[in-house]
Design a protein around this motif. Structure first.
Motif, PDB file in Angstrom:
ATOM      1  N   GLY A 300       0.796  -1.217   0.000  1.00 59.56           N
ATOM      2  CA  GLY A 300       0.000   0.000   0.000  1.00 59.56           C
ATOM      3  C   GLY A 300       0.826   1.264   0.000  1.00 59.56           C
ATOM      4  N   HIS A 303      -0.897   4.075  -2.117  1.00 58.97           N
ATOM      5  CA  HIS A 303      -2.115   4.457  -1.392  1.00 58.97           C
ATOM      6  C   HIS A 303      -1.751   5.363  -0.212  1.00 58.97           C
ATOM      7  CE1 HIS A 303      -6.385   3.498  -0.312  1.00 58.97           C
ATOM      8  NE2 HIS A 303      -5.953   3.897   0.864  1.00 58.97           N
ATOM      9  N   LEU A 433      -3.497  -1.396   8.508  1.00 58.43           N
ATOM     10  CA  LEU A 433      -4.347  -2.462   9.075  1.00 58.43           C
ATOM     11  C   LEU A 433      -3.654  -3.295  10.137  1.00 58.43           C
ATOM     12  CD1 LEU A 433      -6.054  -3.748   5.782  1.00 58.43           C
ATOM     13  CD2 LEU A 433      -6.733  -1.878   7.287  1.00 58.43           C
ATOM     14  N   TRP A 456      -8.032   1.462   8.016  1.00 61.97           N
ATOM     15  CA  TRP A 456      -8.570   1.210   6.682  1.00 61.97           C
ATOM     16  C   TRP A 456      -9.148   2.501   6.135  1.00 61.97           C
ATOM     17  CZ3 TRP A 456      -8.735  -1.016   2.326  1.00 61.97           C
ATOM     18  CH2 TRP A 456      -9.874  -1.014   1.507  1.00 61.97           C
ATOM     19  N   GLN A 457      -8.667   2.920   4.969  1.00 65.36           N
ATOM     20  CA  GLN A 457      -9.165   4.130   4.314  1.00 65.36           C
ATOM     21  C   GLN A 457      -9.365   3.802   2.833  1.00 65.36           C
ATOM     22  OE1 GLN A 457      -6.517   7.489   4.120  1.00 65.36           O
ATOM     23  NE2 GLN A 457      -8.162   8.956   3.804  1.00 65.36           N
ATOM     24  N   PRO A 458     -10.565   3.428   2.440  1.00 69.40           N
ATOM     25  CA  PRO A 458     -10.790   2.997   1.056  1.00 69.40           C
ATOM     26  C   PRO A 458     -10.519   4.076   0.014  1.00 69.40           C
ATOM     27  CG  PRO A 458     -12.879   3.272   2.224  1.00 69.40           C
ATOM     28  CD  PRO A 458     -11.799   3.346   3.250  1.00 69.40           C
ATOM     29  N   ASP A 459     -10.690   5.353   0.390  1.00 71.86           N
ATOM     30  CA  ASP A 459     -10.482   6.453  -0.551  1.00 71.86           C
ATOM     31  C   ASP A 459      -9.390   7.369  -0.005  1.00 71.86           C
ATOM     32  OD1 ASP A 459     -10.530   8.523  -2.301  1.00 71.86           O
ATOM     33  OD2 ASP A 459     -12.679   8.941  -2.144  1.00 71.86           O
ATOM     34  N   ASP A 462      -9.864  11.300   0.165  1.00 67.83           N
ATOM     35  CA  ASP A 462     -10.872  11.855   1.063  1.00 67.83           C
ATOM     36  C   ASP A 462     -10.322  11.996   2.478  1.00 67.83           C
ATOM     37  OD1 ASP A 462     -13.251  12.821   1.918  1.00 67.83           O
ATOM     38  OD2 ASP A 462     -14.307  10.900   1.877  1.00 67.83           O
ATOM     39  N   HIS A 464     -10.304  11.385   6.354  1.00 62.45           N
ATOM     40  CA  HIS A 464     -10.714  10.249   7.181  1.00 62.45           C
ATOM     41  C   HIS A 464     -10.220  10.540   8.591  1.00 62.45           C
ATOM     42  CE1 HIS A 464     -10.558   6.142   8.831  1.00 62.45           C
ATOM     43  NE2 HIS A 464     -11.453   5.818   7.916  1.00 62.45           N
ATOM     44  N   ARG A 489     -14.847  13.481  -5.080  1.00 65.34           N
ATOM     45  CA  ARG A 489     -15.351  12.292  -5.775  1.00 65.34           C
ATOM     46  C   ARG A 489     -14.919  12.355  -7.226  1.00 65.34           C
ATOM     47  NH1 ARG A 489     -15.755  10.717  -1.512  1.00 65.34           N
ATOM     48  NH2 ARG A 489     -17.555   9.948  -0.342  1.00 65.34           N
TER      49      ARG A 489
END
Length: 493
Positions: A300, A303, A433, A456-459, A462, A464, A489
């Motif tokens: 990651g 990411h 994680l 966990w940060q899916p985006d 954005d 968080h 978005r």
């Protein structure tokens, strides 16, 4: 080859360098890959040359010349073996991972994009600028695709100084006529002494060769129609000037040529070279570099780098995120989804106050440091003893991303052990994680409190709350508490 080689697989040169494989041959030399038996884990390139006793001074001159040079686009010489009784000499220098420009052009023509060609022109012009500014000036004299290495990060390296020479103003012509047909300047065939303008001719021939799909390396009337259409049209008069028959009609130095190349790009489209920015940021504030590197693939790293860049952007000032991970493509996909420019020369795009620079080379990152950014985040990808380690070690905030899985937490320990010769007191270890147990275990084994579990940060674009809390722990000494912003978005187009 007139002479066979004395080296072979498994042989040890100078009780130190074990020969592993032959990398190539040409002219009167062979090049081998060797492992260092004293500095374990280091590999070197060994150039074996052979010549008559009357020519021994040529190899010694090359060694002496390289010893004095220090530039990221040139090989660094680390050892030299004087000619033996049979005339064999050995230069031990940096092993440059990658392939030659000639090999890339022939095997992977799809990589020779307009952006690549312009970057190649800029980087090679920059290293010529360095060589020509030496005292006395060094003239390379053999600019051709097989003498340029392309690293996995698409950086250019100039290799093989076998016929380079110091410029001697008292001479009217070269003693020996050397160069490669098709790329050598006219004066290299006997009409005068070579100087810095000869190298600019060679660079122009190389760029024209790439720009015409390998069909031409000499300027002729009507050449414009053979140059690929996606290149800036302003490059045409630049190439025409570089390839003039008379040195007096060319650019008179590499600085002039490089400025002309950059103007051609900037007048055509958004600049692919970061020379000027419009961000209203305090120009007196030094750019802080955050380098993100992974212990292995799939942890990651990208990411996390994106999340960090957008976290920093929410605190004002300019933020740049540079892709230097050795696997180009991720930022290009982000650019296409985010609605960025479709122009292949435009490698800069913006998302929520973060300037993304895709497929960034080291020379471009150096220029970014001179821009208007408060933070520069480097996505270095996963560590494989790669050349990006220097960027990691020199950064203000080095961040190591490792797996938070129980069965993979040893990866981060192994990473630190491999680099134990480097100071690690300012490194930060991020574990996406990871459980509290794993984090505590690594902190204890590594004797540092700078180990953090990332939620966990899916985006990553954005905001968080939990991620902000984790990152605030790392950056608490340089930025205030987070500022909330409107969510971003993607809009599919």
């Amino acid at each position: 080859m007139i002479h066979s080689s004395k080296l072979a697989y498994g042989m040890v040169l100078g009780d130190r360098y074990r020969i592993e494989q032959k990398l190539g041959s040409g002219g009167m030399s062979h090049v081998y890959l060797a492992h260092d038996l004293k500095l374990l884990g280091r590999s070197w390139a060994i150039k074996e040359s052979v010549s008559a006793p009357s020519q021994f001074v040529n190899v010694a001159d090359e060694a002496q010349m390289l010893i004095t040079l220090s530039h990221p686009s040139l090989p660094r010489i680390v050892d030299f073996f004087e000619p033996d009784a049979e005339g064999f000499t050995y230069l031990v220098m940096d092993y440059i991972e990658g392939i030659t420009l000639d090999q890339q052009f022939k095997k992977h023509p799809e990589y020779i994009t307009a952006s690549f060609i312009m970057r190649c022109a800029d980087q090679l012009c920059e290293v010529l600028e360095y060589l020509h500014d030496r005292e006395p000036p060094i003239v390379f004299r053999d600019m051709k695709p097989s003498n340029v290495m392309v690293t996995p990060m698409q950086d250019m390296r100039l290799i093989d100084f076998g016929i380079a020479r110091n410029f001697k103003p008292e001479e009217t012509e070269d003693t020996v006529k050397l160069g490669t047909v098709g790329f050598a300047a006219p004066e290299q065939y006997g009409s005068g002494q070579t100087d810095s303008r000869s190298d600019l001719y060679g660079l122009g021939a190389l760029i024209l060769y790439l720009a015409t799909g390998g069909h031409y390396s000499e300027w002729m009337p009507g050449m414009e129609k053979f140059i690929r259409s996606d290149l800036p049209r302003g490059i045409i008069p630049v190439l025409r000037k570089m390839l003039q028959q008379r040195p007096i009609d060319r650019f008179q130095n590499a600085t002039e040529a490089r400025e002309a190349i950059r103007r051609a790009v900037q007048e055509n489209t958004a600049p692919i070279y970061p020379n000027s920015f419009s961000s209203a940021v305090n120009m007196q504030q030094a750019t802080m570099v955050v380098a993100v590197i992974g212990t292995a693939s799939g942890t990651g790293t990208t990411h996390t780098a994106i999340a960090i860049a957008h976290y920093l952007a929410r605190h004002g000032g300019g933020v740049a995120l540079a892709e230097m991970n050795g696997v180009p493509g991720t930022f290009a996909r982000i650019q296409s989804v985010a609605g960025g420019s479709s122009n292949p020369l435009d490698r800069k795009f913006q998302i929520q106050h973060v300037d993304y620079w895709r497929e960034s080379a080291r020379a471009e990152v150096v220029n970014l440091l001179g821009g208007s950014y408060r933070f520069l985040v480097l996505d270095l990808g996963c560590y494989k003893d790669n050349e990006r380690l220097e960027e990691f070690l020199r950064s203000d905030i080095p961040i190591v991303v490792g797996s938070g899985a129980e069965w993979r937490y040893q990866d981060i320990l192994k990473f630190a052990e491999q680099l134990q010769r480097h100071p690690q007191n300012k490194w930060h270890y991020c574990l996406p994680l990871a459980t509290q147990e794993v984090t505590q275990r690594i902190s204890k084994e590594m004797e540092t409190q700078q180990v953090y579990a990332l939620p966990w940060q899916p985006d990553p674009f954005d905001q968080h709350a939990q991620m902000d809390t984790a990152l605030q722990t790392i950056f608490n000494s340089i930025i205030p508490a987070p500022i909330k912003r409107k969510k971003f978005r993607f809009s599919l187009r």
